[in-house]
Design a protein around this motif. Sequence first.
Motif, short mmCIF file in Angstrom:
data_model
loop_
_atom_site.label_atom_id
_atom_site.label_comp_id
_atom_site.label_asym_id
_atom_site.label_seq_id
_atom_site.Cartn_x
_atom_site.Cartn_y
_atom_site.Cartn_z
N PHE A 100 7.31 0.77 -6.91
CA PHE A 100 6.39 1.79 -7.37
C PHE A 100 7.15 2.68 -8.34
CE2 PHE A 100 4.75 0.51 -3.27
CZ PHE A 100 3.39 0.40 -3.51
N LEU A 101 6.51 3.08 -9.42
CA LEU A 101 7.12 3.99 -10.38
C LEU A 101 6.31 5.27 -10.43
CD1 LEU A 101 9.26 4.55 -12.57
CD2 LEU A 101 7.61 3.68 -14.23
N ASP A 102 6.97 6.38 -10.12
CA ASP A 102 6.36 7.70 -10.22
C ASP A 102 6.90 8.37 -11.48
OD1 ASP A 102 5.14 7.20 -7.81
OD2 ASP A 102 6.41 8.56 -6.65
N VAL A 103 6.00 8.82 -12.34
CA VAL A 103 6.38 9.47 -13.58
C VAL A 103 6.13 10.97 -13.42
CG1 VAL A 103 6.01 9.58 -16.08
CG2 VAL A 103 5.78 7.38 -14.88
N TRP A 104 7.22 11.74 -13.54
CA TRP A 104 7.18 13.19 -13.38
C TRP A 104 7.30 13.89 -14.73
CZ3 TRP A 104 5.99 15.41 -8.85
CH2 TRP A 104 6.07 14.60 -7.71
N ASP A 148 0.81 -1.22 0.00
CA ASP A 148 0.00 0.00 0.00
C ASP A 148 0.85 1.27 0.00
OD1 ASP A 148 -2.48 -1.37 0.03
OD2 ASP A 148 -2.20 -1.74 2.19
N ARG A 149 2.15 1.10 -0.22
CA ARG A 149 3.13 2.18 -0.27
C ARG A 149 3.32 2.86 1.09
NH1 ARG A 149 4.31 6.11 -5.35
NH2 ARG A 149 5.87 7.42 -4.38
N TYR A 190 7.23 -6.70 -0.59
CA TYR A 190 7.82 -5.42 -0.25
C TYR A 190 8.36 -4.74 -1.50
CZ TYR A 190 7.26 -6.74 4.58
OH TYR A 190 6.71 -7.10 5.77
N TYR A 191 8.45 -3.41 -1.43
CA TYR A 191 8.72 -2.61 -2.62
C TYR A 191 9.65 -1.45 -2.32
CZ TYR A 191 4.56 -5.15 -3.96
OH TYR A 191 3.68 -6.16 -4.22
N HIS A 230 2.36 4.09 -10.24
CA HIS A 230 1.77 2.75 -10.20
C HIS A 230 2.76 1.76 -9.61
CE1 HIS A 230 4.04 2.39 -13.98
NE2 HIS A 230 4.01 1.10 -13.78
N ARG A 231 2.21 0.63 -9.16
CA ARG A 231 3.05 -0.43 -8.61
C ARG A 231 3.37 -1.40 -9.73
NH1 ARG A 231 0.24 -3.55 -4.12
NH2 ARG A 231 -0.23 -5.07 -5.73
N ASN A 232 4.63 -1.75 -9.84
CA ASN A 232 5.08 -2.66 -10.89
C ASN A 232 5.47 -4.00 -10.28
OD1 ASN A 232 6.26 -3.96 -13.05
ND2 ASN A 232 7.31 -2.15 -13.76
N GLU A 233 4.88 -5.07 -10.80
CA GLU A 233 5.16 -6.42 -10.32
C GLU A 233 5.81 -7.27 -11.41
OE1 GLU A 233 4.06 -7.63 -7.22
OE2 GLU A 233 2.57 -6.17 -6.60
N ARG A 234 6.29 -6.64 -12.49
CA ARG A 234 6.84 -7.41 -13.60
C ARG A 234 8.00 -8.28 -13.14
NH1 ARG A 234 7.58 -4.00 -19.00
NH2 ARG A 234 9.37 -5.37 -18.96
#
Length: 167
Positions: A112-116, A11-12, A29-30, A100-104
């Motif tokens: 989690f990837l934040d795009v700015w 849940d970040r 965990y992330y 978004h959360r990446n599970e690849r």
Amino acid sequence: MAELWDIYDADRKPTGKTIERGQPLPDGYYHIAVQVWIRNRDGEWLISRRAPNKKHPLEWEPTGGSVIAGEDSFTAALREVREELGIALDPSRGRLWSSHRNERPDWFNPGFLDVWLFDADVDIADVVLCPDETVEAMYASAERIREMMESGEFVPFSHPLPPFCGE
């Protein structure tokens, strides 16, 4: 000195623990990574070519990297651009486009990837490349970036090309 990452739950939420870069995260965990798209007044995007010693060698990408322990995503975005391109972006010109959360499974560590997004008229002559990270920089149109993706010249995305690249 080793780079440390803060560890988050699904849940970040921060766990209060850290892990050294390169160590696998426990299941569930992330960590957080950032990607930074910089657009000039002509609607072109500043991209850089990865160093030959990196994963996806000599492929093009927007600037990005991992958030280090004690840092927030926005601060990491500004730091990554400064480290990789030698540019100090105006913080007031940036905004979070997506997260978004990446599970690849091809990611070594899930995250989690934040795009700015930043609007900045950076002169290519002012870019100072970090040789361990980047070997070239250029501006490209959204159309050119899509072509580069199709031809395999661009780092594969864990998400679709942001719609703003089609504007």
